[in-house]
Scaffold this motif. Structure first.
Motif, short mmCIF file in Angstrom:
data_model
loop_
_atom_site.label_atom_id
_atom_site.label_comp_id
_atom_site.label_asym_id
_atom_site.label_seq_id
_atom_site.Cartn_x
_atom_site.Cartn_y
_atom_site.Cartn_z
N GLY A 465 0.80 -1.22 0.00
CA GLY A 465 0.00 0.00 0.00
C GLY A 465 0.82 1.25 0.00
N CYS A 466 2.13 1.15 -0.35
CA CYS A 466 3.02 2.32 -0.35
C CYS A 466 2.77 3.19 -1.58
N ARG A 467 2.62 4.48 -1.35
CA ARG A 467 2.46 5.43 -2.45
C ARG A 467 3.45 6.57 -2.24
N HIS A 468 4.42 6.70 -3.12
CA HIS A 468 5.43 7.74 -3.00
C HIS A 468 4.89 9.05 -3.58
N GLU A 469 4.96 10.10 -2.77
CA GLU A 469 4.52 11.42 -3.20
C GLU A 469 5.74 12.29 -3.45
N ALA A 470 5.51 13.56 -3.75
CA ALA A 470 6.61 14.48 -4.01
C ALA A 470 7.37 14.81 -2.72
N ALA A 471 8.63 15.22 -2.89
CA ALA A 471 9.46 15.73 -1.79
C ALA A 471 9.63 14.72 -0.66
N GLY A 472 9.72 13.44 -1.03
CA GLY A 472 10.01 12.43 -0.04
C GLY A 472 8.86 12.02 0.86
N ARG A 473 7.67 12.48 0.55
CA ARG A 473 6.52 12.11 1.38
C ARG A 473 5.99 10.75 0.91
N LEU A 474 5.50 10.00 1.91
CA LEU A 474 5.03 8.64 1.65
C LEU A 474 3.65 8.47 2.25
N THR A 475 2.74 7.94 1.45
CA THR A 475 1.39 7.65 1.92
C THR A 475 1.22 6.13 1.97
N LEU A 476 0.74 5.64 3.09
CA LEU A 476 0.46 4.22 3.24
C LEU A 476 -1.06 4.02 3.23
N MET A 477 -1.52 3.17 2.33
CA MET A 477 -2.94 2.87 2.23
C MET A 477 -3.25 1.62 3.06
N GLY A 478 -4.41 1.62 3.68
CA GLY A 478 -4.85 0.46 4.46
C GLY A 478 -6.25 0.06 4.08
N SER A 479 -6.51 -1.22 4.14
CA SER A 479 -7.84 -1.72 3.78
C SER A 479 -8.89 -1.25 4.79
N PHE A 480 -10.10 -1.02 4.31
CA PHE A 480 -11.22 -0.81 5.22
C PHE A 480 -11.43 -2.10 6.01
N GLY A 481 -11.86 -1.94 7.24
CA GLY A 481 -12.16 -3.11 8.06
C GLY A 481 -13.25 -2.77 9.05
N THR A 482 -14.14 -3.68 9.28
CA THR A 482 -15.25 -3.50 10.21
C THR A 482 -15.04 -4.42 11.40
N ARG A 483 -15.14 -3.88 12.60
CA ARG A 483 -14.92 -4.68 13.80
C ARG A 483 -16.21 -5.05 14.50
N ALA A 484 -17.18 -4.15 14.48
CA ALA A 484 -18.42 -4.37 15.23
C ALA A 484 -19.58 -3.75 14.48
N ALA A 485 -20.78 -4.18 14.81
CA ALA A 485 -21.98 -3.65 14.16
C ALA A 485 -23.18 -3.81 15.09
N VAL A 486 -24.18 -2.99 14.88
CA VAL A 486 -25.47 -3.19 15.52
C VAL A 486 -26.54 -3.16 14.44
N VAL A 487 -27.54 -3.99 14.59
CA VAL A 487 -28.67 -3.99 13.67
C VAL A 487 -29.82 -3.29 14.39
N LEU A 488 -30.34 -2.23 13.78
CA LEU A 488 -31.34 -1.37 14.42
C LEU A 488 -32.60 -1.26 13.59
N ASP A 489 -33.68 -0.90 14.23
CA ASP A 489 -34.92 -0.63 13.52
C ASP A 489 -34.94 0.83 13.06
N LEU A 490 -34.03 1.13 12.13
CA LEU A 490 -33.98 2.43 11.48
C LEU A 490 -34.16 2.15 9.99
N ASP A 491 -35.29 1.58 9.66
CA ASP A 491 -35.48 0.97 8.35
C ASP A 491 -34.47 -0.15 8.15
#
Length: 498
Positions: A465-491
Motif C-alpha cells: 500500500g506504499c504510495r510515493h509522493e513528491a518531496a520524499g513524502r510517503l502515503t500508506l494505504m490500508g484496507s477498510f475493516g469492520t470490527r463491530a456492528a449493531v442492527v437497528l430498527d432504522l429501516d
C-alpha cells in the motif's frame, strides 16, 4: 468482487428465502461524522498487537423518546453519543450528555439499567485507562459513578456483559480481560506501547489477566466476587455471552478465548460457578472473536454462534478465492508454540453449535454455510421479517492486509444460510472502495529512517500500500475493516464504522 456478486445473484435466484430488498449507504445523510482514531501501534508503528482489534459501538434509547441512539467508541479522541432525531438523522450530544472521554483508549461499551430506574446506564472498557461506569440521570444525561461503584479496573479490558447471575433482580457485570500485551512505555496520545511479542502472550502464564465478575449490591455499588464464586477465567478474552446450557434456570457464561480454548462456566444456583467446558464443547474455535446466542433452526432451543478471526492469520488467501474463504483454516503454517497443549481441542474457523437438547451441542457450521474470512463481531436479527434470524458478520483486516468482505447470511428456514451481502447492497462499499489513507510519513525529513520508509523503497513495496509522493513524502494505504456492528430498527440499517 464482480464475480462474487454474480455468483450470489445466481444462488439467490434458486433460493426460497426472501431477498427482494436492499440496503443503501446513508451515512452522509444521517449527519454522523464520527471517525475512529487509532493509536500508532495500529498505524505507523504497526506491530502484531491487540490494538489492531479496534473498537465497538452500542445502541440504546438514552433519553426515552422511543428512538435508539448510538454510542461510538474510539482509541484516541473522544467516544461519541449521537442522538437519533428520527427519519435517519442524528446529532452529536456527547458534551451535553456528560460523556466526553478524551484519549481513553476505549475498546467496548454496553448499555444496561443497573439501578432499575427504567433508563439505560453505560459501561465503557479501556486499555489501561480505567473502565468507566456512567449513570443515566434522565433526559439523556449521564454522570460518572465509576469510583462510587468500584468498577474502575485498570488493565487490558475488552467486553462487558450484564446479567443477573444470582436472581436478586439486579444486573451484575462480567468484564472480559485480554491479557498483558503492553509495556510501560507511553506513546502519542498516552497509550501504552505494545509488546513486540504480544501475540505470544497467551503462552506466558504470567501475562494472564483474569476476567472480573462484579455483583450488583444496589445503590450504584458493585463488589468483585470473581474468586468468591470460583469464576477465575484466564482466557485471553475479548467477549462473552450468557446462555443457560443445562436448562436449570440459572444463566451460565460462555467465555471466548482469542488464542486458546473457550470456556463454559456453569452457574450453580447463583452461588458458585464451575468450569464445565469440555462436557458441553469438547472442541471450540481457537481464535474466537465474537459470539451470539439465538435459535437458528426454530426448534425452541438456543444455539451458539462463534466467529474465529485469528485462525485466518496464517494464510493470505488470494482475492477471489471464495471457496478457500468458505473453508476452515489450515493451521499447519501457524507457529507451533501457539499451541502449548496441542491442537486436538480446536476448531480452526467459525462454529455454529446447534443445541440438540440433553446438554448436547453439535457444530454444524460447515453444513449450514457460516464459515467466513477475517470475521470479527456477529450481529443477529430477522432482516427480512420472515420469522428466521439472519446473521451479519463484520469482517476484514486493515493495514497491511487485503480487504475482506462483510457477510450477510440469510437464514433459509434453519436449513442453510444464503450469502447475500452483494445481493442486498452491503457489498461492495460505495464506489467499490476497499482502502483509505492509513498514515503518512515525511521520509525526507522528520520520519527519515522510519521502518516503512525503508520497506517501501524496496521491491514489492507497492503491494503493502506504499504510495510515493513528491518531496520524499510517503502515503500508506490500508484496507477498510469492520470490527463491530449493531442492527437497528432504522429501516433496518446496518451500521459499519470504518
Amino acid at each position: 468482487m464482480l464475480e462474487r456478486g454474480r455468483q450470489e445473484v445466481e444462488a439467490a435466484g434458486r433460493a426460497t428465502v426472501l431477498h427482494d430488498f436492499r440496503f443503501t449507504e446513508q451515512r452522509e445523510a444521517s449527519g454522523i461524522t464520527f471517525e475512529n482514531r487509532i493509536v500508532d501501534d495500529a498505524g505507523k508503528a504497526y506491530k502484531k498487537v491487540h490494538y489492531d482489534h479496534g473498537t465497538g459501538l452500542c445502541a440504546a434509547d438514552v433519553d426515552g423518546d422511543g428512538r435508539p441512539d448510538l454510542y461510538f467508541v474510539t482509541q484516541l479522541g473522544s467516544n461519541e453519543l449521537w442522538k437519533n432525531l428520527g427519519r435517519g438523522r442524528f446529532v452529536n450530544i456527547t458534551d451535553e450528555a456528560g460523556l466526553c472521554t478524551p484519549d481513553a483508549i476505549a475498546v467496548g461499551c454496553s448499555f444496561a439499567d443497573i439501578d432499575n430506574d427504567g433508563d439505560p446506564d453505560l459501561f465503557v472498557t479501556t486499555v489501561r485507562h480505567g473502565n468507566r461506569l456512567f449513570e443515566n440521570v434522565g433526559g439523556g444525561r449521564f454522570r460518572d459513578i465509576t469510583a462510587q461503584a468500584g468498577v474502575g479496573y485498570v488493565g487490558h479490558s475488552s467486553g462487558a456483559v450484564f446479567f443477573d447471575y444470582d436472581g436478586d433482580g439486579l444486573l451484575d457485570l462480567f468484564v472480559t480481560n485480554v491479557g498483558v500485551y503492553t509495556t510501560n512505555e507511553e506513546g502519542p496520545g498516552g497509550y501504552y506501547v505494545g509488546r513486540s511479542d504480544a501475540f505470544h502472550g497467551h503462552t506466558h502464564r504470567d501475562r494472564a489477566e483474569p476476567s472480573i465478575l462484579y455483583r450488583n449490591l444496589s445503590g450504584n455499588r458493585f463488589k468483585d466476587v470473581t474468586r468468591d464464586v470460583g469464576l477465575v477465567d484466564l482466557s485471553w478474552s475479548g467477549d462473552a455471552t450468557v446462555i443457560d446450557v443445562n436448562d436449570d434456570g440459572f444463566p451460565d457464561l460462555y467465555v471466548l478465548d482469542m488464542q486458546g480454548e473457550n470456556h463454559v462456566w456453569l452457574n450453580e444456583g447463583g452461588k458458585r460457578f464451575r468450569d464445565a467446558s469440555r462436557s458441553y464443547f469438547p472442541k471450540t474455535p481457537w481464535g474466537a472473536m465474537g459470539v451470539k446466542v439465538f435459535d437458528f433452526d426454530g426448534d425452541g432451543r438456543l444455539d451458539l454462534f462463534v466467529t474465529d478471526m485469528h485462525s485466518d492469520m496464517w494464510v493470505n488467501i488470494p482475492p477471489g478465492d471464495w471457496a478457500a474463504e468458505a473453508a476452515k483454516a489450515d493451521s499447519a503454517r501457524a507457529p507451533a508454540d501457539y499451541f502449548p497443549a496441542g491442537k486436538d481441542r480446536f476448531i480452526f474457523g467459525n462454529a455454529l453449535f446447534a443445541n440438540r437438547g440433553g446438554d448436547r451441542f453439535e457444530d454444524v457450521s460447515d453444513a449450514v454455510g457460516v464459515e467466513t474470512y477475517w470475521p470479527w463481531g456477529p450481529s443477529v436479527d430477522d432482516l427480512n421479517a420472515d420469522g428466521w434470524d439472519d446473521i451479519f458478520i463484520a469482517a476484514s483486516m486493515n493495514f497491511p492486509h487485503r480487504y475482506g468482505i462483510n457477510s450477510v447470511l440469510l437464514n433459509e428456514a434453519g436449513r442453510h444460510f444464503l450469502p447475500s451481502e452483494f445481493v442486498l447492497g452491503v457489498e461492495p462499499r460505495p464506489n467499490g472502495a476497499t482502502e483509505q489513507v492509513w498514515f503518512t510519513l515525511d521520509c525526507g525529513g522528520a520520519d527519515r529512517g522510519q521502518f516503512f520508509c525503508t520497506v517501501c523503497s524496496e521491491p514489492g513495496g507497492a503491494a503493502l500500500g506504499c504510495r510515493h509522493e513528491a518531496a520524499g513524502r510517503l502515503t500508506l494505504m490500508g484496507s477498510f475493516g469492520t470490527r463491530a456492528a449493531v442492527v437497528l430498527d432504522l429501516d433496518y440499517w446496518v451500521l459499519m464504522p470504518r
